[in-house]
Design a protein around this motif. Structure first.
Motif, PDB file in Angstrom:
ATOM      1  N   ARG A 274       0.848  -1.195   0.000  1.00  0.00           N
ATOM      2  CA  ARG A 274       0.000   0.000   0.000  1.00  0.00           C
ATOM      3  C   ARG A 274       0.885   1.246   0.000  1.00  0.00           C
ATOM      4  O   ARG A 274       1.996   1.243   0.522  1.00  0.00           O
ATOM      5  CB  ARG A 274      -0.919   0.020   1.221  1.00  0.00           C
ATOM      6  CG  ARG A 274      -2.008  -1.059   1.205  1.00  0.00           C
ATOM      7  CD  ARG A 274      -3.017  -0.803   0.090  1.00  0.00           C
ATOM      8  NE  ARG A 274      -4.091  -1.778   0.086  1.00  0.00           N
ATOM      9  CZ  ARG A 274      -4.057  -2.907  -0.595  1.00  0.00           C
ATOM     10  NH1 ARG A 274      -2.978  -3.221  -1.302  1.00  0.00           N
ATOM     11  NH2 ARG A 274      -5.075  -3.745  -0.573  1.00  0.00           N
ATOM     12  N   ASP A 276       0.762   5.573   0.690  1.00  0.00           N
ATOM     13  CA  ASP A 276       0.049   6.754   1.149  1.00  0.00           C
ATOM     14  C   ASP A 276      -0.037   7.774   0.018  1.00  0.00           C
ATOM     15  O   ASP A 276       0.645   7.652  -1.011  1.00  0.00           O
ATOM     16  CB  ASP A 276       0.765   7.368   2.355  1.00  0.00           C
ATOM     17  CG  ASP A 276       0.725   6.441   3.566  1.00  0.00           C
ATOM     18  OD1 ASP A 276      -0.183   5.595   3.618  1.00  0.00           O
ATOM     19  OD2 ASP A 276       1.599   6.569   4.432  1.00  0.00           O
ATOM     20  N   GLU A 330      -4.223   8.065  -1.140  1.00  0.00           N
ATOM     21  CA  GLU A 330      -3.853   7.313   0.054  1.00  0.00           C
ATOM     22  C   GLU A 330      -4.447   5.907   0.010  1.00  0.00           C
ATOM     23  O   GLU A 330      -5.600   5.701  -0.341  1.00  0.00           O
ATOM     24  CB  GLU A 330      -4.353   8.037   1.300  1.00  0.00           C
ATOM     25  CG  GLU A 330      -3.971   7.348   2.600  1.00  0.00           C
ATOM     26  CD  GLU A 330      -4.420   8.141   3.816  1.00  0.00           C
ATOM     27  OE1 GLU A 330      -4.170   7.674   4.934  1.00  0.00           O
ATOM     28  OE2 GLU A 330      -5.016   9.222   3.628  1.00  0.00           O
ATOM     29  N   LYS A 359       9.750   4.833  -0.585  1.00  0.00           N
ATOM     30  CA  LYS A 359      10.038   4.223   0.711  1.00  0.00           C
ATOM     31  C   LYS A 359      10.800   5.200   1.605  1.00  0.00           C
ATOM     32  O   LYS A 359      10.517   5.311   2.807  1.00  0.00           O
ATOM     33  CB  LYS A 359      10.843   2.942   0.508  1.00  0.00           C
ATOM     34  CG  LYS A 359      11.254   2.236   1.789  1.00  0.00           C
ATOM     35  CD  LYS A 359      10.055   1.694   2.526  1.00  0.00           C
ATOM     36  CE  LYS A 359      10.495   0.878   3.740  1.00  0.00           C
ATOM     37  NZ  LYS A 359       9.349   0.368   4.527  1.00  0.00           N
ATOM     38  N   GLN A 365       4.106   1.503   2.370  1.00  0.00           N
ATOM     39  CA  GLN A 365       3.880   0.615   3.501  1.00  0.00           C
ATOM     40  C   GLN A 365       4.227  -0.827   3.099  1.00  0.00           C
ATOM     41  O   GLN A 365       3.366  -1.672   2.899  1.00  0.00           O
ATOM     42  CB  GLN A 365       2.426   0.704   3.971  1.00  0.00           C
ATOM     43  CG  GLN A 365       1.938   2.122   4.223  1.00  0.00           C
ATOM     44  CD  GLN A 365       2.889   2.904   5.153  1.00  0.00           C
ATOM     45  OE1 GLN A 365       3.456   2.356   6.082  1.00  0.00           O
ATOM     46  NE2 GLN A 365       3.038   4.194   4.879  1.00  0.00           N
ATOM     47  N   GLU A 367       7.983  -3.631   2.887  1.00  0.00           N
ATOM     48  CA  GLU A 367       9.430  -3.854   3.042  1.00  0.00           C
ATOM     49  C   GLU A 367      10.051  -4.032   1.670  1.00  0.00           C
ATOM     50  O   GLU A 367       9.520  -4.738   0.826  1.00  0.00           O
ATOM     51  CB  GLU A 367       9.667  -5.085   3.914  1.00  0.00           C
ATOM     52  CG  GLU A 367      11.129  -5.484   4.004  1.00  0.00           C
ATOM     53  CD  GLU A 367      11.319  -6.821   4.713  1.00  0.00           C
ATOM     54  OE1 GLU A 367      12.355  -7.459   4.512  1.00  0.00           O
ATOM     55  OE2 GLU A 367      10.391  -7.213   5.467  1.00  0.00           O
TER      56      GLU A 367
END
Length: 371
Positions: A274, A276, A330, A359, A365, A367
């Motif tokens: 996801r 933002d 978002e 990132k 959201q 890694e």
């Protein structure tokens, strides 16, 4: 090439997005390992003979000469302090995997790898080679003709090589001489290990097993391990019990992750990624210089003149003016993220930089794992 990669990536991601609502159920057989049910690596050192002048050069491979002398001595031939000059022998490392519950007398495949400067193992035969486990014990013995999937042809001015001729394989080339000694019937509990550790998946595995058997026989103790207590009614039917557990289905879970292979320009994104709300702009300055040559000649009736070769240069500049600013709302999904980046005409390698920048801005959201 870039458009093709983007098209393939979009199709794959569209498929992931269409299945994101309800993840599929998978069998425990595909996501766990049973304690003790695994293969064991074996390794050995041996000699290959019968090569057609493509073996080790004994002057450059002293271990080959020492092994050859020791083998001949065991056969009653003394060659110590003799000038041995042969190119038909090669020292090799032999590897194999001993399957779980392999019984004495069964046969397994072995892989033979050249250790010295041999050019090819084609046509060679591996002599008796003991294969040892990590505990130093001999578990199997290998011998047989080697099948090589490559070749090398050399001429005065050129050499042609296909695949790797210094690696070969012997199907059913080793005979198991010792068993591992692991017995399922002696176990009162067993550990189930998840191939991809995850807390949520471990709890779901515990619940699925307990629901399938109608009693509490499993307990998750960490993200990787689920302890299985063997019911008294199944202690003499371990194979049947484990086969039934393998067919239990569960819905797996994983953290949102993006895996990037910068060398190959490959990006793989999980369905839970996801972003933002963020604005993205991407543009490149591309300068293309094309060189060509033209021949300049004097007129047909000119009193004097020479024929000259004149260089011509054509320079084109693309400032990326067609690139636009894109706003990602978002909580956008993976598919919406890729659609937004594709709308900018972003290639895979530029997409890697953009994802890393998002990132760094704290808006992604997920890694990021760079290979």
């Amino acid at each position: 090439m870039t458009r093709t990669l983007l098209a393939v990536l979009s199709v794959l991601l569209l498929t992931l997005h269409s299945t994101a609502v309800s993840a599929s159920q998978v069998r425990l057989k595909d996501i766990i390992e049973f304690e003790g049910i695994r293969s064991n690596p074996l390794v050995g050192y041996g000699l290959v003979v019968g090569l057609q002048g493509t073996g080790d050069t004994l002057n450059n491979s002293p271990f080959t000469q020492q092994s050859l002398e020791a083998m001949l001595e065991r056969l009653g031939v003394n060659t110590r302090d003799q000038n041995i000059n042969t190119e038909n022998v090669a020292a090799v490392m032999v590897t194999a995997d001993l399957p779980a519950f392999a019984r004495q007398g069964s046969q397994i495949d072995v892989v033979v790898n050249s250790l010295g400067d041999a050019e090819s193992l084609l046509g060679g035969t591996l002599l008796v080679t003991p294969l040892m486990g990590a505990d130093g014990e001999v578990y199997s013995v290998a011998q047989g003709p080697i099948i090589v999937g490559g070749f090398s042809a050399t001429g005065n001015a050129q050499t042609v090589t296909k695949n790797i001729p210094t690696v070969g394989r012997i199907s059913n080339g080793a005979t198991v001489e010792r068993e591992t000694g692991f017995e399922l019937a002696d176990m009162r509990q067993m550990r189930l290990s998840l191939r991809n550790p995850d807390l949520t998946t471990a709890i779901r595995v515990e619940q699925a097993i307990n629901e399938s058997f109608g009693q509490r026989i499993s307990k998750a103790i960490d993200p990787t391990t689920v302890i299985l207590a063997i019911p008294p009614s199944h202690q003499t039917e371990m194979v049947s019990l484990l086969a039934q557990i393998e067919q239990v289905t569960v819905q797996t879970d994983q953290i949102a992750r993006i895996v990037i292979d910068e060398k190959a320009g490959v990006i793989v994104m999980g369905r839970d990624v996801r972003v933002d709300e963020i604005a993205i702009a991407q543009g490149n300055l591309t300068v293309t210089v094309t060189e060509s040559q033209q021949v300049s000649q004097p007129n047909a009736f000119a009193a004097q003149g020479n024929t000259e070769v004149v260089d011509r240069s054509e320079i084109q500049i693309d400032e990326g003016e067609d690139r636009k600013l894109t706003v990602l709302n978002e909580g956008v999904s993976l598919q919406e993220l890729v659609d937004g980046l594709n709308a900018l005409g972003v290639g895979p390698r530029d997409m890697i930089s953009i994802l890393q920048t998002i990132k760094a801005a704290g808006a992604l959201q997920a890694e990021i794992e760079v290979m």
